[in-house]
Design a protein around this motif. Structure first.
Motif, PDB file in Angstrom:
ATOM      1  N   LEU A  55     -10.855  11.005 -15.294  1.00 23.67           N
ATOM      2  CA  LEU A  55     -11.849  10.473 -14.388  1.00 23.67           C
ATOM      3  C   LEU A  55     -11.372  10.430 -13.034  1.00 23.67           C
ATOM      4  O   LEU A  55     -12.240  10.512 -12.089  1.00 23.67           O
ATOM      5  N   VAL A  56     -10.092  10.307 -12.694  1.00 27.25           N
ATOM      6  CA  VAL A  56      -9.506  10.574 -11.345  1.00 27.25           C
ATOM      7  C   VAL A  56      -8.118  11.001 -11.382  1.00 27.25           C
ATOM      8  O   VAL A  56      -7.389  10.568 -12.510  1.00 27.25           O
ATOM      9  N   THR A  57      -7.728  11.761 -10.788  1.00 30.41           N
ATOM     10  CA  THR A  57      -6.373  12.340 -10.299  1.00 30.41           C
ATOM     11  C   THR A  57      -5.557  11.867  -9.320  1.00 30.41           C
ATOM     12  O   THR A  57      -6.486  11.635  -8.277  1.00 30.41           O
ATOM     13  N   PRO A  58      -4.234  11.881  -9.262  1.00 34.24           N
ATOM     14  CA  PRO A  58      -3.540  11.463  -7.973  1.00 34.24           C
ATOM     15  C   PRO A  58      -3.766  12.602  -7.017  1.00 34.24           C
ATOM     16  O   PRO A  58      -3.835  12.256  -5.708  1.00 34.24           O
ATOM     17  N   PHE A  59      -3.965  13.852  -7.353  1.00 34.99           N
ATOM     18  CA  PHE A  59      -4.022  14.994  -6.463  1.00 34.99           C
ATOM     19  C   PHE A  59      -5.541  14.854  -5.690  1.00 34.99           C
ATOM     20  O   PHE A  59      -5.404  15.039  -4.163  1.00 34.99           O
ATOM     21  N   SER A 111       0.791  -1.328   0.126  1.00 33.59           N
ATOM     22  CA  SER A 111       0.008   0.062  -0.099  1.00 33.59           C
ATOM     23  C   SER A 111       0.685   1.197   0.028  1.00 33.59           C
ATOM     24  O   SER A 111       0.635   2.199  -0.905  1.00 33.59           O
ATOM     25  N   LYS A 112       1.983   1.395   0.634  1.00 33.80           N
ATOM     26  CA  LYS A 112       2.922   2.344   0.803  1.00 33.80           C
ATOM     27  C   LYS A 112       3.601   2.536  -0.422  1.00 33.80           C
ATOM     28  O   LYS A 112       3.802   3.784  -0.822  1.00 33.80           O
ATOM     29  N   ALA A 113       4.041   1.497  -0.893  1.00 39.90           N
ATOM     30  CA  ALA A 113       4.670   1.611  -2.350  1.00 39.90           C
ATOM     31  C   ALA A 113       3.706   2.184  -3.432  1.00 39.90           C
ATOM     32  O   ALA A 113       4.206   2.830  -4.305  1.00 39.90           O
ATOM     33  N   LEU A 114       2.671   1.475  -3.373  1.00 36.73           N
ATOM     34  CA  LEU A 114       1.435   2.099  -4.080  1.00 36.73           C
ATOM     35  C   LEU A 114       1.285   3.332  -4.210  1.00 36.73           C
ATOM     36  O   LEU A 114       1.081   4.379  -5.226  1.00 36.73           O
ATOM     37  N   LEU A 115       1.391   3.990  -3.115  1.00 33.46           N
ATOM     38  CA  LEU A 115       0.817   5.519  -2.741  1.00 33.46           C
ATOM     39  C   LEU A 115       2.016   6.270  -3.252  1.00 33.46           C
ATOM     40  O   LEU A 115       1.885   7.404  -3.846  1.00 33.46           O
ATOM     41  N   VAL A 116       3.248   6.030  -2.859  1.00 36.71           N
ATOM     42  CA  VAL A 116       4.565   6.567  -3.315  1.00 36.71           C
ATOM     43  C   VAL A 116       4.524   6.637  -4.839  1.00 36.71           C
ATOM     44  O   VAL A 116       4.798   7.652  -5.528  1.00 36.71           O
ATOM     45  N   ALA A 151       4.392   9.974  -7.335  1.00 43.21           N
ATOM     46  CA  ALA A 151       5.405  10.132  -8.206  1.00 43.21           C
ATOM     47  C   ALA A 151       4.826  10.494  -9.525  1.00 43.21           C
ATOM     48  O   ALA A 151       5.567  11.266 -10.473  1.00 43.21           O
ATOM     49  N   THR A 152       3.724   9.957 -10.010  1.00 51.26           N
ATOM     50  CA  THR A 152       3.135  10.447 -11.305  1.00 51.26           C
ATOM     51  C   THR A 152       2.576  11.861 -11.362  1.00 51.26           C
ATOM     52  O   THR A 152       2.668  12.416 -12.495  1.00 51.26           O
TER      53      THR A 152
END
Length: 301
Positions: free
Chosen positions: A173-177, A130-135, A139-140
């Motif tokens: 549709l969805v943004t990391p922000f 989960s933490k690696a996926l969040l990072v 990063a994108t």
């Protein structure tokens, strides 16, 4: 022995306590100014930032001759609504406005929905990676759009969405922000409310939609305003993905008023006023929630 009758008792004078002075609401003595001293600095800055909007509004009621005159006129000699008549008389302008409204409304709705689901998963659920996926997701945000523009175009072309509104909706549709901001706000909410709902038999989805989201209105308003602002003002991607003028967005349609040899600046200014107005109204409507979200959302976790 002589008995003497005691005289009437005289009441001892009582001194009333002096009224206590109520302290100032802020605990400090009020100064000479009826407002904060910071206003002396912020008011000129606010006027400085308002100059482009004022100039845009004044230019929209000028004639082309006044706008092109050198030195430029600071105040219109009269109100000329020719630019507004040209813009509103364009048969495609209502279509462009509708296209921008559809794309922005869909982007706002999906970012609120998917952003809330993803943000809640990262804030409350622990799973492998989960933490690696969040990072990786964060990063994108550092990747510029110029690097993903061509791959996105190729994907839209394979899906057959080029020159349709779907090509504008699908990448937004969805943004990391949105996911990150809602995650940070969810971390600031107390877990006890959710744990009490779990003891009552509520599922995670019901806890999210009945308890967490009603408490997250400031963050949701911030995501909605920023997503609407970004999608409404986008010009680069519609310029690449849209070819036919009936599918133009408002920003792309306004570029047709600028020709190679002649530009109707009064129409351009009037169109920009009509374009800025929905964004300004949306921000003013969500201003309090926007500020509350920025002040309460930290970098926890």
């Amino acid at each position: 022995m002589t008995l003497t009758r005691p005289g009437p008792r005289t009441a001892s004078p009582t001194t009333s306590p002096a009224p206590a002075t109520a302290p100032a609401p802020d605990g400090k003595r009020r100064g000479f100014l009826p407002f904060s001293g910071w206003h002396l600095l912020l008011a000129p800055l606010a006027l400085l930032f308002a100059i482009p909007l004022v100039w845009l509004l004044l230019s929209s009621v000028m004639s082309d001759a006044e706008i092109n005159r050198f030195p430029p006129a600071l105040w219109p000699s009269g109100i000329d609504l020719g630019g507004y008549r040209y813009v509103l008389g364009n048969a495609l302008f209502p279509r462009w406005f509708t296209n921008s409204l559809i794309v922005s409304a869909v982007a706002v709705t999906t970012n609120l929905l998917f952003g809330a689901l993803g943000g809640y998963a990262f804030a409350r659920m622990r799973f492998a990676g989960s933490k690696a996926l969040l990072v990786l997701m964060l990063a994108t945000m550092a990747v510029p759009f110029q690097l993903t523009m061509i791959p996105t175009f190729m994907v839209m072309k394979r899906l057959g969405l080029i020159d349709t509104l779907g090509a504008l909706v699908l990448p937004s549709l969805v943004t990391p922000f949105a996911v990150f901001l809602l995650r940070q706000f969810f971390l600031s909410l107390p877990r006890e409310l959710e744990e009490a709902a779990w003891l009552d038999g509520c599922s995670r989805m019901r806890v999210l939609f009945t308890i967490v989201l009603p408490l997250s209105r400031p963050a949701l308003s911030t995501v909605a305003v920023l997503t609407f602002l970004t999608t409404w003002n986008d010009l680069t991607w519609p310029l690449i993905a849209i070819n036919h003028d009936t599918h133009y967005t408002l920003q792309l349609g306004l570029t047709t008023f600028q020709g190679q040899h002649h530009t109707r600046w009064s129409a351009v200014m009037a169109g920009n006023v009509l374009t800025v107005l929905p964004v300004l109204l949306a921000f003013l409507g969500a201003q309090k929630s926007f500020i509350r979200s920025l002040t309460s959302t930290g970098l926890k976790g």
